[in-house]
Design a protein around this motif. Structure first.
Motif, PDB file in Angstrom:
ATOM      1  N   THR A 182      37.038  42.168  42.069  1.00 35.78           N
ATOM      2  CA  THR A 182      37.578  43.284  41.497  1.00 35.78           C
ATOM      3  C   THR A 182      36.577  44.279  40.977  1.00 35.78           C
ATOM      4  O   THR A 182      35.498  44.089  40.990  1.00 35.78           O
ATOM      5  CB  THR A 182      38.352  42.652  40.222  1.00 35.78           C
ATOM      6  OG1 THR A 182      37.438  42.233  39.264  1.00 35.78           O
ATOM      7  CG2 THR A 182      39.063  41.730  40.554  1.00 35.78           C
ATOM      8  N   ASP A 198      35.927  45.367  38.150  1.00 34.15           N
ATOM      9  CA  ASP A 198      35.189  45.084  36.913  1.00 34.15           C
ATOM     10  C   ASP A 198      34.186  44.197  37.410  1.00 34.15           C
ATOM     11  O   ASP A 198      32.836  44.183  36.732  1.00 34.15           O
ATOM     12  CB  ASP A 198      36.030  44.352  35.929  1.00 34.15           C
ATOM     13  CG  ASP A 198      37.023  45.175  35.058  1.00 34.15           C
ATOM     14  OD1 ASP A 198      36.555  46.639  35.240  1.00 34.15           O
ATOM     15  OD2 ASP A 198      38.118  44.778  34.516  1.00 34.15           O
ATOM     16  N   GLN A 199      34.337  43.075  38.210  1.00 33.65           N
ATOM     17  CA  GLN A 199      33.422  42.286  38.707  1.00 33.65           C
ATOM     18  C   GLN A 199      32.198  42.895  39.308  1.00 33.65           C
ATOM     19  O   GLN A 199      31.082  42.431  39.253  1.00 33.65           O
ATOM     20  CB  GLN A 199      33.930  41.159  39.635  1.00 33.65           C
ATOM     21  CG  GLN A 199      34.862  40.085  38.828  1.00 33.65           C
ATOM     22  CD  GLN A 199      35.742  39.245  39.750  1.00 33.65           C
ATOM     23  OE1 GLN A 199      35.954  39.397  41.083  1.00 33.65           O
ATOM     24  NE2 GLN A 199      36.131  37.921  39.122  1.00 33.65           N
ATOM     25  N   GLU A 250      31.294  45.885  38.893  1.00 37.23           N
ATOM     26  CA  GLU A 250      30.580  46.532  37.779  1.00 37.23           C
ATOM     27  C   GLU A 250      29.637  45.506  37.160  1.00 37.23           C
ATOM     28  O   GLU A 250      28.440  46.003  36.797  1.00 37.23           O
ATOM     29  CB  GLU A 250      31.427  47.588  36.604  1.00 37.23           C
ATOM     30  CG  GLU A 250      31.934  48.399  37.507  1.00 37.23           C
ATOM     31  CD  GLU A 250      32.722  49.438  36.393  1.00 37.23           C
ATOM     32  OE1 GLU A 250      32.449  49.471  35.265  1.00 37.23           O
ATOM     33  OE2 GLU A 250      33.575  49.982  36.718  1.00 37.23           O
ATOM     34  N   SER A 251      29.954  44.379  36.863  1.00 33.32           N
ATOM     35  CA  SER A 251      29.367  43.463  36.306  1.00 33.32           C
ATOM     36  C   SER A 251      28.135  43.026  37.149  1.00 33.32           C
ATOM     37  O   SER A 251      26.942  43.088  36.734  1.00 33.32           O
ATOM     38  CB  SER A 251      30.097  42.125  36.075  1.00 33.32           C
ATOM     39  OG  SER A 251      31.067  42.456  35.210  1.00 33.32           O
ATOM     40  N   ASP A 270      25.608  46.018  37.176  1.00 37.46           N
ATOM     41  CA  ASP A 270      24.739  46.101  35.777  1.00 37.46           C
ATOM     42  C   ASP A 270      23.882  45.097  35.746  1.00 37.46           C
ATOM     43  O   ASP A 270      22.627  45.365  35.306  1.00 37.46           O
ATOM     44  CB  ASP A 270      25.860  45.847  34.644  1.00 37.46           C
ATOM     45  CG  ASP A 270      26.935  46.902  34.536  1.00 37.46           C
ATOM     46  OD1 ASP A 270      26.758  48.161  35.003  1.00 37.46           O
ATOM     47  OD2 ASP A 270      27.724  46.886  33.650  1.00 37.46           O
TER      48      ASP A 270
END
Length: 129
Positions: free
Chosen positions: A8, A10-11, A13-14, A17
């Motif tokens: 996803t 969000d994953q 991006e994690s 990061d």
């Protein structure tokens, strides 16, 4: 492993990061692992990476990843391609040459790579068209 399992935005991006946090202190082996992990991200995940910041990294593995990303990002910004085409590492230049699309928008970078001192870089270039 997280990069391969991310599915996803969000994953993605994690994972990115965490990779950016680890990059400044990475030794060559760790940088290779980070570059390999980032390569496991799908196209939508890799699109979130900034080729400019990766192209400035001291690790040739990270800069090789930047070359691949820059080619996938429609060659933007153009200065990054010029920097990568002049990179001291033949591995970075070869990665750039291998992933360089065969379209005319990349002609300036292609011309530089056609003159590369390393035959291995010159031979992986795709013909424009």
């Amino acid at each position: 492993a997280a990069a391969a399992l991310a599915s996803t935005p969000d994953q993605y991006e994690s994972v990115i990061d965490i990779a950016y946090e680890l990059m400044p202190h990475a030794n060559p082996r760790q940088a290779n692992s980070l570059a390999s992990a980032l390569a496991l991200l799908p196209d939508t995940g890799r699109a979130l990476l900034d080729p400019r910041s990766l192209a400035a990294h001291e690790s040739e593995w990270i800069r090789s990843t930047a070359a691949r990303l820059w080619c996938a990002a429609a060659g933007q910004p153009p200065r990054v391609g010029d920097r990568l085409a002049a990179d001291p590492s033949q591995n970075v230049r070869r990665s750039l040459a291998f992933h360089l699309p065969g379209t005319t928008q990349y002609d300036d970078v292609r011309k530089k790579l056609e003159q590369d001192i390393r035959r291995s870089v010159r031979t992986v270039l795709k013909a424009p068209g």
